[in-house]
Design an enzyme around this catalytic site. Structure first.
Site, mmCIF file in Angstrom:
data_model
loop_
_atom_site.group_PDB
_atom_site.id
_atom_site.type_symbol
_atom_site.label_atom_id
_atom_site.label_comp_id
_atom_site.label_asym_id
_atom_site.label_seq_id
_atom_site.Cartn_x
_atom_site.Cartn_y
_atom_site.Cartn_z
ATOM 1 N N HIS A 1 -0.684 4.674 6.831
ATOM 2 C CA HIS A 1 -0.198 5.406 5.664
ATOM 3 C C HIS A 1 -0.027 6.879 5.994
ATOM 4 C CE1 HIS A 1 -2.763 1.939 4.578
ATOM 5 N NE2 HIS A 1 -1.652 1.606 3.943
ATOM 6 N N ASP B 1 -3.866 7.679 8.258
ATOM 7 C CA ASP B 1 -4.910 6.791 8.766
ATOM 8 C C ASP B 1 -4.406 5.778 9.797
ATOM 9 O OD1 ASP B 1 -3.407 5.099 7.210
ATOM 10 O OD2 ASP B 1 -4.969 4.689 5.739
ATOM 11 N N SER C 1 0.795 -1.221 0.000
ATOM 12 C CA SER C 1 0.000 0.000 0.000
ATOM 13 C C SER C 1 0.827 1.270 0.000
ATOM 14 C CB SER C 1 -0.946 0.013 1.205
ATOM 15 O OG SER C 1 -0.216 -0.066 2.415
#
Length: 376
Positions: free
Chosen positions: A345, A342, A53
């Site tokens: 990230h 979050d 991610s």
């Protein structure tokens, strides 16, 4: 799902202090473009990205249809693009530093891309193990081989709008993976010793990927190590054992990350010796991120371990039941000085800081300009 110092000083002769009246985001943009303005490519480059991610520009959303809602994407794109951030990721900023269009996810059926500038195989949650679980590093490399074989088949049949064999050979191959292998091991309640025992196998999978790409003709590699996992607010909030260091980060998690990075660095050295016609650049992302988190105020950030988009309030503003974009979340105002978006990230502001440090070459071994692959 993831992403993916010590002894490093600032790569500039002076330190940056954002104690001005301008918004932090504006100053960071000026800083980034002042660093990247010296970059440029003599010919159209191509980049192929393999990772999780930290580099996913929409692979999870397009590949599995997983919804990634606003406020993700609010700062730059003003809509959700599948990126887990309020704006651009590090890979986006690196592409922009060489005046290259942003990479499309490999599995996006509506992008209309012919992938002449490369492709992004990174997907949220990816790891090296298990080896054949979508979208492991091994699967991503298999996807690349399929893309290359099909592109060359069409080129040989007369197509002119696809990357050719020379384009694949001259492209940059960026690998940024391993964070989930280490972090997920801890969240599965493996002991520290058990987590450490897995590291050689994880690094071996990265070696297999590099050698597989090399056998496909790749010669230019850019390897990111993993960041300080123990400084991720989500992991701190959920950890049962709070073995916190002086910066408020989980010591055992960061120790495991450093051991993984040491092993990846040794692999880079070995591959440079054995693959003599390849360029293999090892980038110390850990050093950059740890510096940012532990010296956040110095760089104009007011919150280093508290989440911008989450719920629950101080100290971390992270609640696994109400995550960013889900009903009940709360989000900081745009332009706020947060590092974490979050809980896993980073914000675009933090990513801009990190990209600027990468472009400085001070954290790369050997010290290499990011545009080295597109000027030959």
């Amino acid at each position: 799902m993831g992403s993916g110092c010590v002894g490093h000083c600032l790569p500039f002769s002076f330190s940056f202090s954002f104690s001005f009246s301008f918004p932090l985001s504006f100053l960071l943009v000026l800083w980034f473009y002042s660093i990247s303005s010296a970059y440029g490519c003599d010919k159209a480059p191509a980049i192929f990205v393999f990772g999780d991610s930290n580099s996913d520009t929409g692979g999870l959303a397009s590949g599995l249809g997983y919804p990634i809602n606003l406020p993700n994407g609010r700062s730059f794109f003003h809509r959700s693009t599948g990126r887990l951030s309020d704006g651009r990721l590090i890979i986006d900023l690196l592409c922009q530093s060489i005046n290259m269009s942003l990479l499309n996810p490999y599995m996006d059926p509506l992008s209309g891309s012919t992938f002449t500038n490369g492709a992004n195989f990174a997907v949220v949650g990816s790891s090296t193990l298990p080896k054949y679980l979508p979208f492991s590093l091994n699967i991503q490399v298999m996807q690349f081989r399929r893309l290359k074989a099909r592109a060359l088949e069409l080129v040989n049949a007369g197509a002119t709008n696809l990357i050719n064999d020379g384009g694949f050979r001259d492209a940059l191959y960026l690998i940024d993976i391993g964070q989930n292998d280490i972090a997920d091991s801890f969240t599965k309640n493996l002991s520290y010793a058990q987590v450490i025992k897995r590291i050689p196998t994880v690094v071996a999978e990265i070696e297999t990927a590099v050698r597989s790409l090399y056998n496909e003709g790749a010669r230019k590699f850019w390897l990111h190590n993993t960041g300080p996992l123990g400084c991720l607010p989500k992991l701190i909030a959920l950890a049962q054992k709070k073995d916190l260091d002086s910066s408020g980060c989980l010591s055992s998690y960061n120790s495991a990350a450093r051991l993984f990075n040491d092993a990846l660095n040794r692999l880079s050295l070995k591959l440079r010796t054995q693959l003599k016609d390849a360029t293999i650049v090892y980038v110390n992302i850990y050093a950059i991120k740890y510096d940012l988190i532990t010296n956040a105020a110095k760089y104009g950030f007011s919150n280093s371990l508290m989440v911008c988009c989450g719920s629950g309030g101080p100290p971390y503003n992270f609640d696994p039941r109400v995550t960013c974009g889900q009903p009940g979340y709360q989000v900081c105002s745009e332009g706020s000085k947060y590092v974490s978006w979050d809980g896993i990230h980073l914000t675009e502001a933090a990513n801009t800081f990190i990209a600027s440090k990468i472009l400085s070459k001070a954290y790369s071994t050997p010290p290499t300009a990011f545009d080295f692959f597109c000027n030959h």
